[in-house]
Enzyme design. Structure first.
Site, PDB file in Angstrom:
ATOM      1  N   ASN A   1     -16.574   1.674   5.553  1.00 48.98           N
ATOM      2  CA  ASN A   1     -15.416   1.291   6.356  1.00 48.98           C
ATOM      3  C   ASN A   1     -14.367   2.389   6.258  1.00 48.98           C
ATOM      4  OD1 ASN A   1     -13.684  -0.206   7.938  1.00 48.98           O
ATOM      5  ND2 ASN A   1     -13.166  -1.685   6.356  1.00 48.98           N
ATOM      6  N   ALA A   2     -14.024   3.012   7.378  1.00 47.81           N
ATOM      7  CA  ALA A   2     -13.122   4.159   7.396  1.00 47.81           C
ATOM      8  C   ALA A   2     -11.664   3.707   7.362  1.00 47.81           C
ATOM      9  CB  ALA A   2     -13.393   5.027   8.615  1.00 47.81           C
TER      10      ALA A   2
ATOM     11  N   GLU B   1     -11.678  -1.178  -3.025  1.00 45.36           N
ATOM     12  CA  GLU B   1     -11.071  -0.441  -1.918  1.00 45.36           C
ATOM     13  C   GLU B   1      -9.900   0.399  -2.436  1.00 45.36           C
ATOM     14  OE1 GLU B   1      -9.898  -3.491   0.805  1.00 45.36           O
ATOM     15  OE2 GLU B   1      -8.431  -4.372  -0.563  1.00 45.36           O
TER      16      GLU B   1
ATOM     17  N   ASP C   1       0.826  -1.215   0.000  1.00 43.84           N
ATOM     18  CA  ASP C   1       0.000   0.000   0.000  1.00 43.84           C
ATOM     19  C   ASP C   1       0.862   1.267   0.000  1.00 43.84           C
ATOM     20  OD1 ASP C   1      -2.303  -1.653   0.272  1.00 43.84           O
ATOM     21  OD2 ASP C   1      -2.067  -1.657   2.444  1.00 43.84           O
TER      22      ASP C   1
ATOM     23  N   ASP D   1      -1.401   7.853   3.428  1.00 48.22           N
ATOM     24  CA  ASP D   1      -1.467   8.774   2.286  1.00 48.22           C
ATOM     25  C   ASP D   1      -0.718  10.041   2.665  1.00 48.22           C
ATOM     26  OD1 ASP D   1      -2.573   9.995  -0.230  1.00 48.22           O
ATOM     27  OD2 ASP D   1      -3.514  11.308   1.249  1.00 48.22           O
TER      28      ASP D   1
END
Length: 321
Positions: free
Chosen positions: A153-154, A209, A42, A100
């Protein structure tokens, strides 16, 4: 004999209709060659004002990699020396996911998620830094959260500025991708802000997602990871994209199919040794857009590694080189 010939002819016809591995492989470019510490999951990447690059990722206390040239990457420890105490509300190990990084108002902003597998008892947090380098981050707590009673979904946050406002996309399964407006001063969700719905799949478990939105020309482009992550060489992750003239949607693919109805233009899928391409983000470098993602290396026991490809734009849609 006739039955044998007929069976052979039918089999040949069926094979002719199936895509071969070779033809599938040449559809997608391989990631750019890199050296050094390639293991990542990720990834979010930024070119620093001080020169060079930093990548943050799932793993550790938000694992960090640094590079001078985008080719040689070195391990740089973690964003934080230890998990902030509030993370343990969402999992027993204080494990953060899917960061991020962005830059605005003279500071670097690092968004991330804390959750546990298979639940939407989740939260997104934020930290700031004057340099963007590991060890310099100050945590500011929760930005937005979700509970088991919510339809979203946070996790998997990504932040952008659009139309004079600050927005955050997020979402994983639980009916897909969402968006909420942030307070530019605090970087946190505005009280009572609407939760916009941007993309989903037609059937449970709604396997989409990792959203990321960029603007190019007249459109906003929503990139997202579809299908199954985190299973090594058995992962089926792929990256799809839709576009909209409004940051809040509706987003559609090149056929006009809405992403809220399962649409999505296929940008990158697994090929050859590069399995389960996803967990993507986009970063700007010297006037060019680059896609960062992870893949599972089929020639290295499914180890997750960093993929980098330059984004190209043709006829209003992104491509890769």
């Amino acid at each position: 004999m006739k039955r044998t010939r007929l069976a052979t002819a039918v089999a040949a016809a069926v094979v002719a209709l199936l895509p071969t591995t070779a033809s599938a492989d040449v559809t997608y470019p391989d990631p750019q060659p890199i050296t050094g510490q390639q293991i990542i999951h990720d990834p979010t990447v930024i070119r620093l004002a001080s020169g060079g690059y930093v990548a943050y990722s799932t793993g550790g206390v938000i694992g960090a990699r640094v590079s001078r040239d985008k080719k040689q990457w070195d391990d740089a420890g973690n964003a934080f020396a230890a998990p902030p105490a509030w993370w343990y509300e969402y999992n027993d190990t204080g494990d953060p996911w899917a960061p991020d990084i962005s830059f605005r108002d003279g500071r670097y902003w690092l968004y991330y998620a804390v959750s546990s597998w298979g639940t939407n008892h989740s939260a997104i947090g934020v930290a700031t830094s004057p340099t963007g380098l590991p060890g310099t981050w100050i945590d500011h707590g929760k930005v937005f959260s979700s509970e088991r009673t919510d339809a979203w979904n946070a996790i998997d946050p990504a932040v952008l500025r659009a139309d004079g406002k600050l927005w955050m996309t997020f979402g994983s399964y639980w009916t897909g991708i969402r968006m909420v407006e942030l307070d530019p001063r605090t970087g946190k969700a505005l009280p009572g802000a609407s939760v916009h719905h941007l993309a989903t799949r037609p059937d449970a478990p709604y396997a989409v997602e990792g959203p990321y939105i960029v603007r190019h020309g007249a459109y906003y482009y929503l990139f997202a990871s579809y299908d199954a992550c985190c299973a090594g060489v058995n992962s089926t992750y792929k990256i799809r994209v839709g576009r909209s003239t409004s940051v809040t949607g509706p987003y559609v693919d090149s056929t006009g199919k809405p992403l809220l109805e399962g649409g999505g233009e296929l940008l990158l899928a697994g090929h050859g040794r590069y399995v389960g391409t996803g967990g993507e983000s986009v970063f700007r470098d010297r006037g060019e857009d680059w896609l960062a993602y992870h893949y599972y290396d089929a020639k290295d026991n499914g180890t997750p590694k960093l993929g980098l490809n330059k984004l190209t734009w043709k006829s209003g849609w992104p491509g890769l080189t």
